[in-house]
Design a protein around this motif. Structure first.
Motif, PDB file in Angstrom:
ATOM      1  N   ILE A  85      34.915  88.801  34.503  1.00  0.00           N
ATOM      2  CA  ILE A  85      33.630  88.596  33.839  1.00  0.00           C
ATOM      3  C   ILE A  85      32.916  89.930  33.636  1.00  0.00           C
ATOM      4  O   ILE A  85      32.337  90.183  32.576  1.00  0.00           O
ATOM      5  N   ALA A  86      32.971  90.796  34.649  1.00  0.00           N
ATOM      6  CA  ALA A  86      32.330  92.107  34.550  1.00  0.00           C
ATOM      7  C   ALA A  86      32.915  92.912  33.395  1.00  0.00           C
ATOM      8  O   ALA A  86      32.178  93.532  32.613  1.00  0.00           O
ATOM      9  N   LYS A  87      34.224  92.912  33.270  1.00  0.00           N
ATOM     10  CA  LYS A  87      34.870  93.661  32.188  1.00  0.00           C
ATOM     11  C   LYS A  87      34.477  93.105  30.823  1.00  0.00           C
ATOM     12  O   LYS A  87      34.243  93.856  29.865  1.00  0.00           O
ATOM     13  N   THR A  88      34.391  91.774  30.734  1.00  0.00           N
ATOM     14  CA  THR A  88      34.010  91.155  29.468  1.00  0.00           C
ATOM     15  C   THR A  88      32.590  91.532  29.075  1.00  0.00           C
ATOM     16  O   THR A  88      32.309  91.857  27.920  1.00  0.00           O
ATOM     17  N   ILE A  89      31.681  91.498  30.048  1.00  0.00           N
ATOM     18  CA  ILE A  89      30.286  91.839  29.774  1.00  0.00           C
ATOM     19  C   ILE A  89      30.159  93.288  29.328  1.00  0.00           C
ATOM     20  O   ILE A  89      29.430  93.605  28.383  1.00  0.00           O
ATOM     21  N   VAL A  90      30.882  94.178  29.995  1.00  0.00           N
ATOM     22  CA  VAL A  90      30.825  95.604  29.641  1.00  0.00           C
ATOM     23  C   VAL A  90      31.326  95.826  28.227  1.00  0.00           C
ATOM     24  O   VAL A  90      30.762  96.615  27.461  1.00  0.00           O
ATOM     25  N   ARG A  91      32.384  95.113  27.838  1.00  0.00           N
ATOM     26  CA  ARG A  91      32.894  95.253  26.474  1.00  0.00           C
ATOM     27  C   ARG A  91      31.894  94.744  25.448  1.00  0.00           C
ATOM     28  O   ARG A  91      31.811  95.272  24.333  1.00  0.00           O
ATOM     29  N   LEU A  92      31.130  93.715  25.810  1.00  0.00           N
ATOM     30  CA  LEU A  92      30.176  93.123  24.875  1.00  0.00           C
ATOM     31  C   LEU A  92      28.922  93.972  24.710  1.00  0.00           C
ATOM     32  O   LEU A  92      28.444  94.167  23.581  1.00  0.00           O
ATOM     33  N   VAL A  93      28.372  94.457  25.806  1.00  0.00           N
ATOM     34  CA  VAL A  93      27.107  95.200  25.725  1.00  0.00           C
ATOM     35  C   VAL A  93      27.319  96.705  25.662  1.00  0.00           C
ATOM     36  O   VAL A  93      26.391  97.446  25.320  1.00  0.00           O
ATOM     37  N   LEU A 100      21.841  96.518  31.925  1.00  0.00           N
ATOM     38  CA  LEU A 100      21.923  95.198  31.298  1.00  0.00           C
ATOM     39  C   LEU A 100      23.206  94.487  31.715  1.00  0.00           C
ATOM     40  O   LEU A 100      23.188  93.281  32.003  1.00  0.00           O
ATOM     41  N   ALA A 101      24.312  95.220  31.777  1.00  0.00           N
ATOM     42  CA  ALA A 101      25.592  94.617  32.157  1.00  0.00           C
ATOM     43  C   ALA A 101      25.532  94.041  33.566  1.00  0.00           C
ATOM     44  O   ALA A 101      26.006  92.923  33.818  1.00  0.00           O
ATOM     45  N   ILE A 102      24.950  94.783  34.497  1.00  0.00           N
ATOM     46  CA  ILE A 102      24.872  94.313  35.893  1.00  0.00           C
ATOM     47  C   ILE A 102      23.919  93.144  36.024  1.00  0.00           C
ATOM     48  O   ILE A 102      24.187  92.177  36.749  1.00  0.00           O
ATOM     49  N   VAL A 103      22.785  93.193  35.323  1.00  0.00           N
ATOM     50  CA  VAL A 103      21.836  92.073  35.359  1.00  0.00           C
ATOM     51  C   VAL A 103      22.502  90.804  34.832  1.00  0.00           C
ATOM     52  O   VAL A 103      22.375  89.722  35.419  1.00  0.00           O
ATOM     53  N   LEU A 104      23.257  90.929  33.733  1.00  0.00           N
ATOM     54  CA  LEU A 104      23.939  89.764  33.167  1.00  0.00           C
ATOM     55  C   LEU A 104      25.030  89.250  34.108  1.00  0.00           C
ATOM     56  O   LEU A 104      25.179  88.030  34.279  1.00  0.00           O
ATOM     57  N   LEU A 105      25.782  90.151  34.720  1.00  0.00           N
ATOM     58  CA  LEU A 105      26.825  89.740  35.664  1.00  0.00           C
ATOM     59  C   LEU A 105      26.214  88.952  36.819  1.00  0.00           C
ATOM     60  O   LEU A 105      26.688  87.851  37.159  1.00  0.00           O
ATOM     61  N   CYS A 106      25.177  89.491  37.431  1.00  0.00           N
ATOM     62  CA  CYS A 106      24.527  88.821  38.566  1.00  0.00           C
ATOM     63  C   CYS A 106      23.914  87.490  38.136  1.00  0.00           C
ATOM     64  O   CYS A 106      23.971  86.502  38.886  1.00  0.00           O
ATOM     65  N   SER A 107      23.351  87.466  36.936  1.00  0.00           N
ATOM     66  CA  SER A 107      22.719  86.241  36.445  1.00  0.00           C
ATOM     67  C   SER A 107      23.733  85.123  36.257  1.00  0.00           C
ATOM     68  O   SER A 107      23.493  83.974  36.646  1.00  0.00           O
ATOM     69  N   ILE A 108      24.862  85.461  35.684  1.00  0.00           N
ATOM     70  CA  ILE A 108      25.901  84.454  35.445  1.00  0.00           C
ATOM     71  C   ILE A 108      26.421  83.887  36.760  1.00  0.00           C
ATOM     72  O   ILE A 108      26.568  82.672  36.925  1.00  0.00           O
ATOM     73  N   LEU A 109      26.689  84.772  37.715  1.00  0.00           N
ATOM     74  CA  LEU A 109      27.201  84.320  39.009  1.00  0.00           C
ATOM     75  C   LEU A 109      26.163  83.482  39.756  1.00  0.00           C
ATOM     76  O   LEU A 109      26.492  82.435  40.327  1.00  0.00           O
ATOM     77  N   THR A 110      24.911  83.947  39.755  1.00  0.00           N
ATOM     78  CA  THR A 110      23.859  83.233  40.476  1.00  0.00           C
ATOM     79  C   THR A 110      23.605  81.870  39.863  1.00  0.00           C
ATOM     80  O   THR A 110      23.493  80.867  40.571  1.00  0.00           O
ATOM     81  N   TYR A 111      23.502  81.810  38.547  1.00  0.00           N
ATOM     82  CA  TYR A 111      23.212  80.549  37.870  1.00  0.00           C
ATOM     83  C   TYR A 111      24.309  79.519  38.125  1.00  0.00           C
ATOM     84  O   TYR A 111      24.043  78.314  38.166  1.00  0.00           O
ATOM     85  N   SER A 112      25.510  79.999  38.339  1.00  0.00           N
ATOM     86  CA  SER A 112      26.641  79.097  38.536  1.00  0.00           C
ATOM     87  C   SER A 112      26.753  78.586  39.962  1.00  0.00           C
ATOM     88  O   SER A 112      27.665  77.807  40.270  1.00  0.00           O
ATOM     89  N   GLY A 113      25.867  79.043  40.843  1.00  0.00           N
ATOM     90  CA  GLY A 113      25.871  78.518  42.201  1.00  0.00           C
ATOM     91  C   GLY A 113      26.463  79.439  43.241  1.00  0.00           C
ATOM     92  O   GLY A 113      26.533  79.071  44.417  1.00  0.00           O
ATOM     93  N   VAL A 114      26.891  80.638  42.850  1.00  0.00           N
ATOM     94  CA  VAL A 114      27.424  81.580  43.819  1.00  0.00           C
ATOM     95  C   VAL A 114      26.297  82.047  44.736  1.00  0.00           C
ATOM     96  O   VAL A 114      25.198  82.357  44.276  1.00  0.00           O
ATOM     97  N   SER A 115      26.553  82.084  46.036  1.00  0.00           N
ATOM     98  CA  SER A 115      25.552  82.479  47.018  1.00  0.00           C
ATOM     99  C   SER A 115      24.969  83.845  46.666  1.00  0.00           C
ATOM    100  O   SER A 115      25.679  84.757  46.242  1.00  0.00           O
ATOM    101  N   LEU A 116      23.654  83.990  46.861  1.00  0.00           N
ATOM    102  CA  LEU A 116      22.973  85.241  46.525  1.00  0.00           C
ATOM    103  C   LEU A 116      23.553  86.424  47.281  1.00  0.00           C
ATOM    104  O   LEU A 116      23.679  87.529  46.747  1.00  0.00           O
ATOM    105  N   PHE A 117      23.917  86.210  48.558  1.00  0.00           N
ATOM    106  CA  PHE A 117      24.484  87.294  49.352  1.00  0.00           C
ATOM    107  C   PHE A 117      25.853  87.693  48.804  1.00  0.00           C
ATOM    108  O   PHE A 117      26.194  88.877  48.747  1.00  0.00           O
TER     109      PHE A 117
END
Length: 480
Positions: A85-93, A100-117
């Motif tokens: 997912i990280a590689k895909t986001i970097v290619r897109l932005v 922006l890439a890191i914010v989007l990566l964290c947002s996608i993982l968090t929204y999907s239910g991955v633990s914040l830690f």
């Protein structure tokens, strides 16, 4: 004197949390200290019949969410899904838009239910690599990860599977998609202001010639990274090659969780239209389950199970290499998180039972007659004191949940709006310096509060402002 007793207990708990001691032990000690000063003869009964009952009730309802979220996050990390997912986001932005890439990566993982830690551990290697390639100061990494994981996708965006968005469902009989328009507007508000702030910090650093190693040498950075990540190594993001099919498949488990959660939200009421009455099968002692009270919890649990299964199928070969160790680590993390929050919930149960709490409740009620403002202020303050969004919300709803429902009904405010405002308020001042997630995030990045907390606090302020912005917006427009 009764009010001073409560303030002493809250102040002591805040001090203990800031010093890094476990609230599992000190939350009951602080609460019982308040009981001792009020009436020594009440200490043991309050511990057995209030603290323990409240704590067990919380764990009974929400531990599966903690557990499944932690396991899901771990298999996402071990399967290589996060890296894809990280590689895909970097290619897109583009690699130059590292923040922006890191914010989007964290947002996608968090929204999907991955633990914040888990998100912090998963995102840091990619953030370090991208920031170093873009020569952005490392001290800005914690604030960037915080914006992506500890803000709008944690409690504002409708449908997020984080516990902060699940807890209100039990009190307000809502689901995690409550007040979608207000939630989306709130999320856009936080994201926009957060990115503008981070970009201004990046430009200011560039103007003064500050690069990635602005606070130390390359040798010191590598040592910090090695200590924080143990055997993990910095991935190659900008040059790493991943097939288009694999990039698409990497998003499937995350999308599946959201789709299945919505599906179960619709289907569960059809499966149990009248709840489930144990007396009909000869088990009267177990009472009756009201579907509306467990709908949000059950749908999230089932969706996370589906997500875990899909992630295992994505790359089971990689996961099975160290599956037992990863599984045990995620279970341990879930136990710790659930016990921490459950203990704070029990603390709130005792505090709300003391005579002095009536003074606090009446004072807030008289000062803030609007139920939304009342809930936002109370939840925000308690989340700040405890250093926990879910803990502060648990204390507030445990003490005043029924009052909020009654007040909202009296003012004609939909429960969905109460849900969204309370959830967003919990994620406001919770991220003060003593917050466990903040301390963990800084440790992962190998940085100190002095170096990086300013940017985390800026995100905290933006989140808090967003809550009251949404209250004002609802009051003016009636949007839900």
């Amino acid at each position: 004197m009764e009010l001073i007793v409560i303030l002493l207990a809250l102040g002591f708990l805040m001090f203990i949390a800031y010093r890094g001691f476990s609230v599992i032990l000190f939350a009951p000690i602080c609460a019982l200290f308040a009981v001792l000063l009020t009436d020594p003869g009440h200490v043991l009964p309050f511990f057995s019949n209030i603290f323990m009952v409240k704590m067990v009730d919380f764990i009974k309802n929400y531990f599966p969410v903690f557990l499944l979220g932690a396991i899901f996050g771990k298999v996402v990390e071990m399967s290589g899904l996060a890296e894809s997912i990280a590689k895909t986001i970097v290619r897109l932005v583009g690699p130059k838009r590292s923040m922006l890439a890191i914010v989007l990566l964290c947002s996608i993982l968090t929204y999907s239910g991955v633990s914040l830690f888990v998100v912090a551990f998963a995102a840091y290697p990619f953030a370090a690599k991208l920031f170093q390639e873009s020569n952005i100061p490392k001290r800005l990494i914690p604030g960037t990860i915080a914006l992506g994981s500890l803000s709008f996708t944690m409690d504002a965006l409708p449908g997020t599977l984080q516990i902060q968005n699940v807890i209100p469902t039990s009190f307000f009989k809502t689901d995690i998609y409550a007040a979608p328009v207000l939630g989306i507007i709130g999320a856009i508000f936080v994201f926009t202001l957060g990115m503008l702030y981070l970009e201004s910090r990046r430009r200011k650093a560039a103007k003064f010639g500050e690069g990635y190693f602005g606070f130390g040498s390359a040798q010191e950075e590598m040592a910090a990274a090695a200590e924080a990540l143990q055997p993990a190594s910095m991935p190659s993001i900008s040059t790493g090659k991943t097939s288009t099919l694999r990039q698409i498949l990497a998003f499937v488990p995350l999308i599946l969780v959201g789709v299945m959660n919505k599906l179960f939200t619709v289907m569960i009421p059809k499966w149990y239209p009248n709840g489930f009455d144990f007396s009909k099968i000869g088990l009267e002692q177990f009472g009756k389950v009201e579907t509306s009270a467990v709908l949000g919890i059950w749908s999230v649990e089932l969706a996370l199970v589906m997500g875990i299964a899909a992630t295992l199928l994505f790359n089971f070969k990689a996961v099975k290499v160290d599956f037992k160790t990863g599984l045990n680590a995620s279970i341990g993390g879930a136990l710790l998180a659930a016990m921490n929050t459950g203990s704070e919930y029990g603390f709130g149960g005792i505090i709300s039972s003391l005579p002095g709490f009536g003074v606090v409740r009446d004072g807030i009620s008289h000062t803030f007659t609007n139920p939304l403002v009342n809930s936002a202020v109370t939840t925000n303050v308690l989340a700040g004191v405890t250093g926990s969004a879910s803990g502060g919300m648990g204390i507030a709803l445990s003490a005043m949940g029924e009052k909020y429902v009654q007040a909202a009904q009296a003012h004609g405010i939909p429960m969905e709006v109460m849900h969204r405002i309370t959830a967003m308020a919990s994620g406001g001042m919770d991220s003060l310096p003593h917050n466990g997630a903040v301390i963990t995030l800084l440790a992962i990045c190998g940085l100190t509060h002095k170096q990086s907390y300013r940017d985390i606090f800026a995100v905290t302020v933006i989140k808090t402002i967003a809550t009251f912005f949404i209250i004002g917006l609802y009051s003016l427009t009636g949007l839900v």
